[in-house]
Write a protein that holds these residues in place. Structure first.
Motif, PDB file in Angstrom:
ATOM      1  N   SER A 287      -1.504   0.728  -9.696  1.00 22.32           N
ATOM      2  CA  SER A 287      -2.112   1.257  -8.673  1.00 22.32           C
ATOM      3  C   SER A 287      -3.439   0.844  -8.962  1.00 22.32           C
ATOM      4  O   SER A 287      -3.953  -0.073  -9.480  1.00 22.32           O
ATOM      5  CB  SER A 287      -2.431   2.798  -9.185  1.00 22.32           C
ATOM      6  OG  SER A 287      -2.818   2.970 -10.511  1.00 22.32           O
ATOM      7  N   GLY A 288      -4.363   1.146  -7.731  1.00 22.47           N
ATOM      8  CA  GLY A 288      -5.737   0.617  -7.669  1.00 22.47           C
ATOM      9  C   GLY A 288      -6.380   1.234  -6.223  1.00 22.47           C
ATOM     10  O   GLY A 288      -5.884   1.811  -5.510  1.00 22.47           O
TER      11      GLY A 288
ATOM     12  N   ASP B  27     -18.725  -4.752   3.472  1.00 20.89           N
ATOM     13  CA  ASP B  27     -19.500  -3.599   3.020  1.00 20.89           C
ATOM     14  C   ASP B  27     -19.131  -2.772   1.901  1.00 20.89           C
ATOM     15  O   ASP B  27     -19.503  -1.517   1.690  1.00 20.89           O
ATOM     16  CB  ASP B  27     -19.843  -2.575   4.354  1.00 20.89           C
ATOM     17  CG  ASP B  27     -18.643  -2.132   4.970  1.00 20.89           C
ATOM     18  OD1 ASP B  27     -17.401  -2.329   4.334  1.00 20.89           O
ATOM     19  OD2 ASP B  27     -18.876  -1.420   5.878  1.00 20.89           O
ATOM     20  N   ASN B  28     -17.811  -3.253   1.320  1.00 26.08           N
ATOM     21  CA  ASN B  28     -17.477  -2.824   0.078  1.00 26.08           C
ATOM     22  C   ASN B  28     -16.887  -1.068   0.571  1.00 26.08           C
ATOM     23  O   ASN B  28     -16.573  -0.187  -0.422  1.00 26.08           O
ATOM     24  CB  ASN B  28     -18.300  -2.366  -1.009  1.00 26.08           C
ATOM     25  CG  ASN B  28     -17.439  -2.631  -2.254  1.00 26.08           C
ATOM     26  OD1 ASN B  28     -16.660  -3.178  -2.645  1.00 26.08           O
ATOM     27  ND2 ASN B  28     -18.289  -1.564  -3.428  1.00 26.08           N
ATOM     28  N   ALA B  29     -16.480  -0.831   1.884  1.00 21.85           N
ATOM     29  CA  ALA B  29     -15.893   0.320   2.080  1.00 21.85           C
ATOM     30  C   ALA B  29     -14.483   0.373   1.938  1.00 21.85           C
ATOM     31  O   ALA B  29     -13.704  -0.559   2.049  1.00 21.85           O
ATOM     32  CB  ALA B  29     -16.188   0.751   3.633  1.00 21.85           C
ATOM     33  N   VAL B  30     -13.767   1.646   1.855  1.00 20.93           N
ATOM     34  CA  VAL B  30     -12.381   1.560   1.499  1.00 20.93           C
ATOM     35  C   VAL B  30     -11.438   1.250   2.749  1.00 20.93           C
ATOM     36  O   VAL B  30     -12.301   1.458   3.790  1.00 20.93           O
ATOM     37  CB  VAL B  30     -11.948   3.091   0.833  1.00 20.93           C
ATOM     38  CG1 VAL B  30     -12.542   3.275  -0.527  1.00 20.93           C
ATOM     39  CG2 VAL B  30     -12.193   3.924   1.897  1.00 20.93           C
ATOM     40  N   ILE B  31     -10.448   0.868   2.620  1.00 24.71           N
ATOM     41  CA  ILE B  31      -9.377   0.558   3.589  1.00 24.71           C
ATOM     42  C   ILE B  31      -8.286   1.486   3.593  1.00 24.71           C
ATOM     43  O   ILE B  31      -7.438   1.248   2.910  1.00 24.71           O
ATOM     44  CB  ILE B  31      -9.049  -1.045   3.705  1.00 24.71           C
ATOM     45  CG1 ILE B  31     -10.215  -2.021   3.613  1.00 24.71           C
ATOM     46  CG2 ILE B  31      -8.361  -1.290   4.877  1.00 24.71           C
ATOM     47  CD1 ILE B  31      -9.893  -3.439   3.546  1.00 24.71           C
ATOM     48  N   PRO B  32      -8.160   2.416   4.587  1.00 25.00           N
ATOM     49  CA  PRO B  32      -7.184   3.250   4.396  1.00 25.00           C
ATOM     50  C   PRO B  32      -5.918   2.537   5.275  1.00 25.00           C
ATOM     51  O   PRO B  32      -6.167   1.663   5.910  1.00 25.00           O
ATOM     52  CB  PRO B  32      -7.598   4.464   5.003  1.00 25.00           C
ATOM     53  CG  PRO B  32      -8.313   3.949   6.198  1.00 25.00           C
ATOM     54  CD  PRO B  32      -9.237   2.833   5.470  1.00 25.00           C
TER      55      PRO B  32
ATOM     56  N   GLY C 183      -8.223   4.835   0.340  1.00 25.37           N
ATOM     57  CA  GLY C 183      -8.216   3.419   0.012  1.00 25.37           C
ATOM     58  C   GLY C 183      -7.293   3.200  -1.287  1.00 25.37           C
ATOM     59  O   GLY C 183      -7.310   2.225  -1.647  1.00 25.37           O
ATOM     60  N   LEU C 184      -6.701   4.154  -1.593  1.00 19.46           N
ATOM     61  CA  LEU C 184      -6.067   4.225  -2.948  1.00 19.46           C
ATOM     62  C   LEU C 184      -4.510   4.065  -2.879  1.00 19.46           C
ATOM     63  O   LEU C 184      -3.951   4.469  -1.802  1.00 19.46           O
ATOM     64  CB  LEU C 184      -6.194   5.421  -3.804  1.00 19.46           C
ATOM     65  CG  LEU C 184      -7.844   5.878  -4.097  1.00 19.46           C
ATOM     66  CD1 LEU C 184      -7.689   6.972  -4.838  1.00 19.46           C
ATOM     67  CD2 LEU C 184      -8.356   4.794  -5.008  1.00 19.46           C
ATOM     68  N   TYR C 185      -3.887   3.474  -3.686  1.00 19.45           N
ATOM     69  CA  TYR C 185      -2.529   3.079  -3.736  1.00 19.45           C
ATOM     70  C   TYR C 185      -1.790   3.357  -5.069  1.00 19.45           C
ATOM     71  O   TYR C 185      -2.487   3.276  -6.217  1.00 19.45           O
ATOM     72  CB  TYR C 185      -2.076   1.938  -3.240  1.00 19.45           C
ATOM     73  CG  TYR C 185      -2.295   0.831  -4.029  1.00 19.45           C
ATOM     74  CD1 TYR C 185      -1.182   0.355  -4.996  1.00 19.45           C
ATOM     75  CD2 TYR C 185      -3.330  -0.011  -4.390  1.00 19.45           C
ATOM     76  CE1 TYR C 185      -1.202  -0.654  -5.835  1.00 19.45           C
ATOM     77  CE2 TYR C 185      -3.528  -0.836  -5.163  1.00 19.45           C
ATOM     78  CZ  TYR C 185      -2.497  -1.429  -6.047  1.00 19.45           C
ATOM     79  OH  TYR C 185      -2.359  -2.399  -6.837  1.00 19.45           O
ATOM     80  N   SER C 186      -0.586   3.843  -5.189  1.00 12.56           N
ATOM     81  CA  SER C 186       0.249   3.869  -6.505  1.00 12.56           C
ATOM     82  C   SER C 186       1.660   3.500  -6.258  1.00 12.56           C
ATOM     83  O   SER C 186       2.211   4.124  -5.144  1.00 12.56           O
ATOM     84  CB  SER C 186      -0.094   5.223  -7.338  1.00 12.56           C
ATOM     85  OG  SER C 186       0.561   5.316  -8.268  1.00 12.56           O
ATOM     86  N   ILE C 187       2.183   2.688  -7.021  1.00 11.73           N
ATOM     87  CA  ILE C 187       3.711   2.530  -6.834  1.00 11.73           C
ATOM     88  C   ILE C 187       4.392   2.084  -8.218  1.00 11.73           C
ATOM     89  O   ILE C 187       3.590   1.823  -9.122  1.00 11.73           O
ATOM     90  CB  ILE C 187       3.807   1.250  -6.135  1.00 11.73           C
ATOM     91  CG1 ILE C 187       5.150   0.882  -5.588  1.00 11.73           C
ATOM     92  CG2 ILE C 187       3.366  -0.071  -6.559  1.00 11.73           C
ATOM     93  CD1 ILE C 187       5.345  -0.262  -4.645  1.00 11.73           C
TER      94      ILE C 187
ATOM     95  N   ASP D 288      -5.900  -0.935 -12.464  1.00 11.70           N
ATOM     96  CA  ASP D 288      -6.981  -1.559 -12.363  1.00 11.70           C
ATOM     97  C   ASP D 288      -6.718  -2.758 -11.246  1.00 11.70           C
ATOM     98  O   ASP D 288      -7.478  -3.768 -11.098  1.00 11.70           O
ATOM     99  CB  ASP D 288      -7.581  -2.044 -13.405  1.00 11.70           C
ATOM    100  CG  ASP D 288      -6.668  -2.852 -14.360  1.00 11.70           C
ATOM    101  OD1 ASP D 288      -5.310  -2.838 -14.118  1.00 11.70           O
ATOM    102  OD2 ASP D 288      -7.254  -3.432 -15.076  1.00 11.70           O
ATOM    103  N   ILE D 289      -5.509  -2.601 -10.333  1.00 13.20           N
ATOM    104  CA  ILE D 289      -5.543  -3.818  -9.515  1.00 13.20           C
ATOM    105  C   ILE D 289      -5.716  -3.482  -8.272  1.00 13.20           C
ATOM    106  O   ILE D 289      -5.061  -2.927  -7.397  1.00 13.20           O
ATOM    107  CB  ILE D 289      -3.746  -3.887  -9.546  1.00 13.20           C
ATOM    108  CG1 ILE D 289      -3.143  -3.842 -10.841  1.00 13.20           C
ATOM    109  CG2 ILE D 289      -3.171  -4.892  -8.821  1.00 13.20           C
ATOM    110  CD1 ILE D 289      -3.622  -4.982 -11.895  1.00 13.20           C
ATOM    111  N   ASN D 290      -7.062  -3.887  -8.051  1.00 10.51           N
ATOM    112  CA  ASN D 290      -7.533  -3.833  -7.075  1.00 10.51           C
ATOM    113  C   ASN D 290      -7.978  -4.967  -5.966  1.00 10.51           C
ATOM    114  O   ASN D 290      -7.803  -5.992  -6.411  1.00 10.51           O
ATOM    115  CB  ASN D 290      -9.257  -3.273  -7.528  1.00 10.51           C
ATOM    116  CG  ASN D 290      -9.111  -2.276  -8.349  1.00 10.51           C
ATOM    117  OD1 ASN D 290      -8.461  -1.030  -7.906  1.00 10.51           O
ATOM    118  ND2 ASN D 290     -10.038  -2.165  -9.475  1.00 10.51           N
ATOM    119  N   PHE D 291      -8.359  -4.661  -4.951  1.00  8.01           N
ATOM    120  CA  PHE D 291      -8.320  -5.946  -3.707  1.00  8.01           C
ATOM    121  C   PHE D 291      -9.783  -5.619  -2.908  1.00  8.01           C
ATOM    122  O   PHE D 291      -9.997  -4.523  -2.692  1.00  8.01           O
ATOM    123  CB  PHE D 291      -7.339  -5.929  -2.856  1.00  8.01           C
ATOM    124  CG  PHE D 291      -6.130  -6.432  -3.745  1.00  8.01           C
ATOM    125  CD1 PHE D 291      -5.486  -7.699  -3.713  1.00  8.01           C
ATOM    126  CD2 PHE D 291      -5.141  -5.281  -4.185  1.00  8.01           C
ATOM    127  CE1 PHE D 291      -4.344  -7.665  -4.636  1.00  8.01           C
ATOM    128  CE2 PHE D 291      -3.912  -5.486  -4.901  1.00  8.01           C
ATOM    129  CZ  PHE D 291      -3.548  -6.659  -4.891  1.00  8.01           C
TER     130      PHE D 291
END
Length: 207
Positions: A10-11, A18-23, A48-52, A96-99
């Motif tokens: 997840s991440g 601008d560091n805004a989340v991407i839904p 902007g969060l995901y989990s799999i 912590d798998i962020n993009f």
């Protein structure tokens, strides 16, 4: 069914500007032995969060779909061959798998036949050589198209073989672009090709 236990990757996904989340951004998780997209897929939520959940093992994770953002693999890599492998197990989940995705470039143009008549609903595909990043779209009624979220590099923009009014229309054009660049007037004038048809029959089948 006997379901095997799994672990969670997840991440979050944000945009670079601008560091805004991407839904609603596409996330793909695939085996570390693979060199391209495929496997398990999910989209980010409104925050902007995901989990799999995936089986235990080694994975590569990529972010990016048919949006305005260029796709990246984990640890901000543009190619799956350089992506950092994510390992999960019965005792290890990764949260912590962020993009952080940059805006990609665009390619646009128009598709017509030899007499200048616009061609509607023709599929156009962008394949980035060596990075396994593809995009596809279809032309509109006026023949125009727009491909967006394109990564840097050498790519093939292809009008995929299609059949319209009983005629085959194949064509391909190569271009080079850099990250964030917008290419316009990548037009295609299609000329009829050859249409081959037939059937496949199992010789052991009755009839």
């Amino acid at each position: 069914f006997t379901l095997a236990p799994g672990a969670t990757i997840s991440g979050w996904v944000k945009r670079q500007s601008d560091n805004a989340v991407i839904p609603n951004e596409h996330i793909t998780v695939f085996l570390a032995t693979s060199d391209g997209w495929g496997g398990y897929g999910v989209r980010t939520d409104a925050n902007g969060l995901y989990s799999i959940v995936v089986p235990y093992g080694d994975w590569k994770v990529g972010a990016g779909g048919n949006t305005a953002y260029a796709p990246l693999y984990y640890n901000q890599q543009s190619s799956p061959s350089t992506a950092t492998i994510v390992t999960v197990s019965s005792t290890v989940n990764r949260s912590d798998i962020n993009f952080t995705l940059p805006l990609g470039g665009t390619v646009s143009g128009k598709i017509t036949d030899a007499s200048g008549i616009p061609m509607n609903n023709v599929e156009i595909r962008y394949n980035n050589r060596g990075k396994k990043a593809g995009r596809n779209t279809s032309s509109s009624p006026d023949g125009t198209y727009l491909l967006q979220g394109l990564p840097e590099g050498i790519a093939d923009v292809t009008v995929r073989p299609t059949v319209i009014s009983g005629k085959a229309w194949p064509r391909q054009k190569d271009i080079y672009r850099t990250l964030g660049e917008n290419k316009t007037n990548i037009d295609f004038v299609l000329k009829p090709g050859f249409l081959v048809s037939g059937y496949v029959k199992n010789p052991s089948a009755a009839g």
